[in-house]
Write an enzyme that holds these catalytic residues in place. Structure first.
Site, PDB file in Angstrom:
ATOM      1  N   GLY A 112     -48.298  52.093  33.246  1.00 23.68           N
ATOM      2  CA  GLY A 112     -47.688  53.067  34.142  1.00 23.68           C
ATOM      3  C   GLY A 112     -46.115  53.120  33.989  1.00 23.68           C
ATOM      4  N   GLY A 131     -43.765  56.054  35.481  1.00 27.18           N
ATOM      5  CA  GLY A 131     -44.297  56.101  36.855  1.00 27.18           C
ATOM      6  C   GLY A 131     -42.897  55.680  37.805  1.00 27.18           C
ATOM      7  N   ILE A 149     -42.591  53.061  39.869  1.00 26.10           N
ATOM      8  CA  ILE A 149     -42.199  51.555  39.984  1.00 26.10           C
ATOM      9  C   ILE A 149     -41.635  51.186  38.315  1.00 26.10           C
ATOM     10  CG2 ILE A 149     -43.338  49.315  39.803  1.00 26.10           C
ATOM     11  CD1 ILE A 149     -45.120  50.168  42.120  1.00 26.10           C
ATOM     12  N   ARG A 172     -51.552  55.568  46.771  1.00 25.47           N
ATOM     13  CA  ARG A 172     -51.946  56.100  48.024  1.00 25.47           C
ATOM     14  C   ARG A 172     -51.367  57.198  48.764  1.00 25.47           C
ATOM     15  NH1 ARG A 172     -52.203  51.954  53.304  1.00 25.47           N
ATOM     16  NH2 ARG A 172     -50.413  50.660  52.780  1.00 25.47           N
ATOM     17  N   ARG A 204     -55.548  50.793  51.019  1.00 26.89           N
ATOM     18  CA  ARG A 204     -55.463  50.573  49.530  1.00 26.89           C
ATOM     19  C   ARG A 204     -56.661  50.690  49.053  1.00 26.89           C
ATOM     20  NH1 ARG A 204     -51.707  47.037  51.837  1.00 26.89           N
ATOM     21  NH2 ARG A 204     -49.605  47.781  51.522  1.00 26.89           N
ATOM     22  N   VAL A 250     -50.264  44.979  39.757  1.00 31.10           N
ATOM     23  CA  VAL A 250     -49.665  45.657  40.758  1.00 31.10           C
ATOM     24  C   VAL A 250     -50.237  46.522  41.251  1.00 31.10           C
ATOM     25  CG1 VAL A 250     -47.336  46.845  41.493  1.00 31.10           C
ATOM     26  CG2 VAL A 250     -47.145  44.870  39.924  1.00 31.10           C
ATOM     27  N   GLY A 251     -50.930  47.600  40.390  1.00 32.96           N
ATOM     28  CA  GLY A 251     -51.607  48.730  40.956  1.00 32.96           C
ATOM     29  C   GLY A 251     -52.673  48.172  42.060  1.00 32.96           C
ATOM     30  N   ASP A 300     -45.121  41.578  50.304  1.00 30.36           N
ATOM     31  CA  ASP A 300     -45.408  41.184  51.511  1.00 30.36           C
ATOM     32  C   ASP A 300     -44.782  39.966  52.007  1.00 30.36           C
ATOM     33  OD1 ASP A 300     -47.711  43.086  51.358  1.00 30.36           O
ATOM     34  OD2 ASP A 300     -48.374  41.998  49.844  1.00 30.36           O
ATOM     35  N   ARG A 308     -40.800  40.994  52.585  1.00 32.11           N
ATOM     36  CA  ARG A 308     -40.953  41.500  53.532  1.00 32.11           C
ATOM     37  C   ARG A 308     -41.106  40.686  54.801  1.00 32.11           C
ATOM     38  NH1 ARG A 308     -45.543  46.009  51.709  1.00 32.11           N
ATOM     39  NH2 ARG A 308     -44.077  47.560  51.024  1.00 32.11           N
ATOM     40  N   HIS A 323     -53.843  41.891  49.449  1.00 30.79           N
ATOM     41  CA  HIS A 323     -52.553  42.858  49.712  1.00 30.79           C
ATOM     42  C   HIS A 323     -53.134  44.071  50.416  1.00 30.79           C
ATOM     43  CE1 HIS A 323     -49.069  45.235  49.300  1.00 30.79           C
ATOM     44  NE2 HIS A 323     -49.613  45.967  48.275  1.00 30.79           N
TER      45      HIS A 323
HETATM   46  N1  LIG Z   1     -48.930  45.453  44.987  1.00 35.16           N
HETATM   47  C1  LIG Z   1     -48.105  45.841  45.705  1.00 35.16           C
HETATM   48  O1  LIG Z   1     -47.432  45.300  46.187  1.00 35.16           O
HETATM   49  C2  LIG Z   1     -47.549  47.360  45.443  1.00 35.16           C
HETATM   50  C3  LIG Z   1     -48.520  48.258  44.540  1.00 35.16           C
HETATM   51  N2  LIG Z   1     -48.366  49.555  44.412  1.00 35.16           N
HETATM   52  C4  LIG Z   1     -49.213  50.327  43.480  1.00 35.16           C
HETATM   53  O2  LIG Z   1     -48.586  50.338  42.417  1.00 35.16           O
HETATM   54  C5  LIG Z   1     -49.140  51.514  41.617  1.00 35.16           C
HETATM   55  C6  LIG Z   1     -48.057  52.481  40.906  1.00 35.16           C
HETATM   56  O3  LIG Z   1     -47.322  53.039  41.909  1.00 35.16           O
HETATM   57  P1  LIG Z   1     -46.180  54.053  41.362  1.00 35.16           P
HETATM   58  O4  LIG Z   1     -45.472  53.881  40.432  1.00 35.16           O
HETATM   59  O5  LIG Z   1     -45.523  54.402  42.686  1.00 35.16           O
HETATM   60  O6  LIG Z   1     -47.118  55.372  41.111  1.00 35.16           O
HETATM   61  P2  LIG Z   1     -46.808  56.501  39.894  1.00 35.16           P
HETATM   62  O7  LIG Z   1     -47.707  57.536  40.340  1.00 35.16           O
HETATM   63  O8  LIG Z   1     -45.429  57.033  40.301  1.00 35.16           O
HETATM   64  O9  LIG Z   1     -47.067  56.153  38.659  1.00 35.16           O
HETATM   65  C7  LIG Z   1     -48.257  55.285  38.073  1.00 35.16           C
HETATM   66  C8  LIG Z   1     -48.314  55.691  36.663  1.00 35.16           C
HETATM   67  O10 LIG Z   1     -49.090  55.238  36.194  1.00 35.16           O
HETATM   68  C9  LIG Z   1     -49.754  55.746  35.028  1.00 35.16           C
HETATM   69  N3  LIG Z   1     -51.272  55.678  34.885  1.00 35.16           N
HETATM   70  C10 LIG Z   1     -52.280  56.163  35.586  1.00 35.16           C
HETATM   71  N4  LIG Z   1     -53.234  55.546  34.680  1.00 35.16           N
HETATM   72  C11 LIG Z   1     -52.912  54.935  33.639  1.00 35.16           C
HETATM   73  C12 LIG Z   1     -53.452  54.180  32.548  1.00 35.16           C
HETATM   74  N5  LIG Z   1     -54.804  53.900  32.704  1.00 35.16           N
HETATM   75  N6  LIG Z   1     -52.778  53.395  31.828  1.00 35.16           N
HETATM   76  C13 LIG Z   1     -51.442  53.319  32.064  1.00 35.16           C
HETATM   77  N7  LIG Z   1     -50.725  54.278  32.768  1.00 35.16           N
HETATM   78  C14 LIG Z   1     -51.525  54.832  33.754  1.00 35.16           C
HETATM   79  C15 LIG Z   1     -49.401  57.465  35.663  1.00 35.16           C
HETATM   80  O11 LIG Z   1     -49.344  58.285  34.373  1.00 35.16           O
HETATM   81  C16 LIG Z   1     -47.995  57.100  36.025  1.00 35.16           C
HETATM   82  O12 LIG Z   1     -46.958  57.307  35.249  1.00 35.16           O
HETATM   83  C17 LIG Z   1     -50.056  52.222  42.744  1.00 35.16           C
HETATM   84  O13 LIG Z   1     -51.299  51.866  42.435  1.00 35.16           O
HETATM   85  C18 LIG Z   1     -49.453  51.734  44.072  1.00 35.16           C
HETATM   86  O14 LIG Z   1     -50.242  51.939  44.923  1.00 35.16           O
HETATM   87  C19 LIG Z   1     -47.124  49.998  45.087  1.00 35.16           C
HETATM   88  C20 LIG Z   1     -46.164  49.210  45.834  1.00 35.16           C
HETATM   89  C21 LIG Z   1     -46.576  48.022  46.122  1.00 35.16           C
HETATM   90  O1  LIG Z   2     -48.421  50.714  50.502  1.00 34.07           O
HETATM   91  C1  LIG Z   2     -48.823  51.267  49.613  1.00 34.07           C
HETATM   92  O2  LIG Z   2     -49.747  51.952  49.161  1.00 34.07           O
HETATM   93  C2  LIG Z   2     -48.100  50.679  48.315  1.00 34.07           C
HETATM   94  C3  LIG Z   2     -47.956  49.197  48.389  1.00 34.07           C
HETATM   95  O3  LIG Z   2     -48.738  48.689  48.262  1.00 34.07           O
HETATM   96  C4  LIG Z   2     -46.883  48.802  49.428  1.00 34.07           C
HETATM   97  O4  LIG Z   2     -45.957  49.066  49.699  1.00 34.07           O
HETATM   98  O5  LIG Z   2     -47.119  47.406  49.905  1.00 34.07           O
END
Ligand SMILES: NC(=O)C1=CN([C@@H]2O[C@H](COP(=O)(O)OP(=O)(O)OC[C@H]3O[C@@H](n4cnc5c(N)ncnc54)[C@H](O)[C@@H]3O)[C@@H](O)[C@H]2O)C=CC1
Ligand SMILES: O=C([O-])CC(=O)C(=O)O
Length: 327
Positions: free
Chosen positions: A11, A14, A16, A92, A98, A129-130, A159, A162, A187
């Site tokens: 990703g 994207g 992150i 989301r 989530r 992370v996803g 978390d 935070r 999470h």
């Molecule tokens: N665990 C945690 O604390 C957190 C998790 N997240 C999660 O992180 C993920 C990414 O968030 P963002 O970067 O904001 O999203 P984004 O939509 O900006 O970027 C995601 C990227 O992943 C790419 N992607 C999709 N499927 C893929 C695959 N099969 N292989 C490789 N790349 C792929 C997309 O083309 C896109 O560029 C989301 O699922 C979000 O919910 C976000 C914040 C905190």
């Molecule tokens: O809330 C979400 O969907 C993104 C995330 O995981 C976070 O910010 O903790």
């Protein structure tokens, strides 16, 4: 100068990814003496955008960036990698939990787990992370039978950070004064931020805040912080998520501070009565590239009920995804 290590980020084009890659290349994650080769994975339609990110990485002329591999093939992306940050997945939107993302995102992690199994270094450190991060990590782990399950972790560090920040603000102290915070479990909004073992500038946190604030303010604020960011920003946390991912990997690779611990989502070994195998947030110390669960903490009834509730959610998520484990 050390030999370069290979760091995969999925990703990578994207939100992150954009906040993450430049800090890895600057040495924030593995140290200012550790050159890195970045392996960037994206889906085919995002390869043009990824090309732009690679141009910018090159334009930074980072002393520690030894090379960049950009690809839409997981087998190439995970070839010989020492670290893998699995970020690529849909975020989301408002009003979603989530786990509502499991259907859209779960299927990404079976093939990626298999590709890691087939191509990564045998001691690869994987951070998912996803979202939903814990259960996606489980899918990847179950799809990689030749790798030690301990190679797979999920991010609860955001978390954890935070929770430290909320407690610091409430007590008028700095984040660096807060030690021994814990995020137990998933999470998700069932996560349990536990301050019973935390100290603030050496004083027990529970002596400084009252139960009403802990129960009705602190816990829900930490549990709902992701949703609050989405509401305020119109997009999910990105810079803070990237920063937490850097923290998670740095602790794992370089160790935790003496007298402190961090929270990581890791395969349960049954510690604290949690179902073995589910990827559960635990307090851990890290040394020499390995993590160990902090043992022997006293768990009161208040904590037990919340630790069990978040475990129950993880068992349910596991039941829903068993068909997604790649063979
Ligand atoms: N665990 C945690 O604390 C957190 C998790 N997240 C999660 O992180 C993920 C990414 O968030 P963002 O970067 O904001 O999203 P984004 O939509 O900006 O970027 C995601 C990227 O992943 C790419 N992607 C999709 N499927 C893929 C695959 N099969 N292989 C490789 N790349 C792929 C997309 O083309 C896109 O560029 C989301 O699922 C979000 O919910 C976000 C914040 C905190
Ligand atoms: O809330 C979400 O969907 C993104 C995330 O995981 C976070 O910010 O903790």
């Amino acid at each position: 100068m050390k030999a370069p290590v290979r760091v995969a980020v999925t990703g990578a084009a994207g939100q992150i990814g954009y906040a993450l890659l430049f800090r890895i290349a600057a040495g924030d994650m593995l140290g200012k003496d550790q050159p890195v080769i970045l392996h960037l994975l994206e889906i085919t339609p995002a390869l043009d955008a990824l090309k732009g990110v690679v141009m910018e990485l090159n334009d930074c002329a980072f002393p520690l960036l030894a090379d960049v591999v950009a690809t839409d093939d997981a087998n190439v992306a995970f070839k010989d990698v020492d670290y893998a940050l699995l970020v690529g997945a849909r975020p989301r939107g408002a009003g979603m939990e989530r786990k509502d993302l499991l259907e859209a995102n779960g299927k990404i992690f079976g093939p990626q787990g298999k590709a890691l199994n087939d191509h990564a270094k045998r001691d690869v450190k994987v951070l998912v992370v996803g979202n939903p991060a814990n259960t996606n990590a489980l899918i990847a782990q179950q799809s990689a039978p030749d790798l030690d399950p301990k190679c797979f972790t999920a991010m609860v560090r955001l978390d954890h950070n935070r929770a430290m920040s909320q407690l610091a603000e409430k007590t008028g102290k700095h984040n660096t004064d807060i030690k021994k915070m814990i995020i137990w479990g998933n999470h998700s909004s069932t996560q349990y931020p536990d301050i019973h073992h935390a100290t603030v500038d050496g004083t027990a946190a529970t002596d400084l805040v009252d139960q009403a604030w802990y129960e009705s303010d602190f816990i829900p604020t930490v549990q709902q912080r992701g949703a609050a960011i989405i509401k305020a920003r119109g997009a999910s946390s990105a810079a803070s998520a990237a920063s937490a991912a850097i923290d998670h990997m740095r602790s794992w690779a370089l160790g935790t501070d003496e007298g402190n611990w961090v929270s990581m989502g890791i395969p349960s070994d049954g510690s604290y009565g949690i179902e073995p195998g589910v990827i559960y947030g635990y307090p851990v110390t890290c040394k020499d590239g390995k993590y160990a669960i902090v043992q022997g903490l006293e768990i009161n009834d208040f904590s037990r009920a919340r630790m069990d509730a978040t475990e129950q959610e993880l068992r349910e998520e596991r039941s829903a995804v068993e068909g997604l484990f790649a063979k």
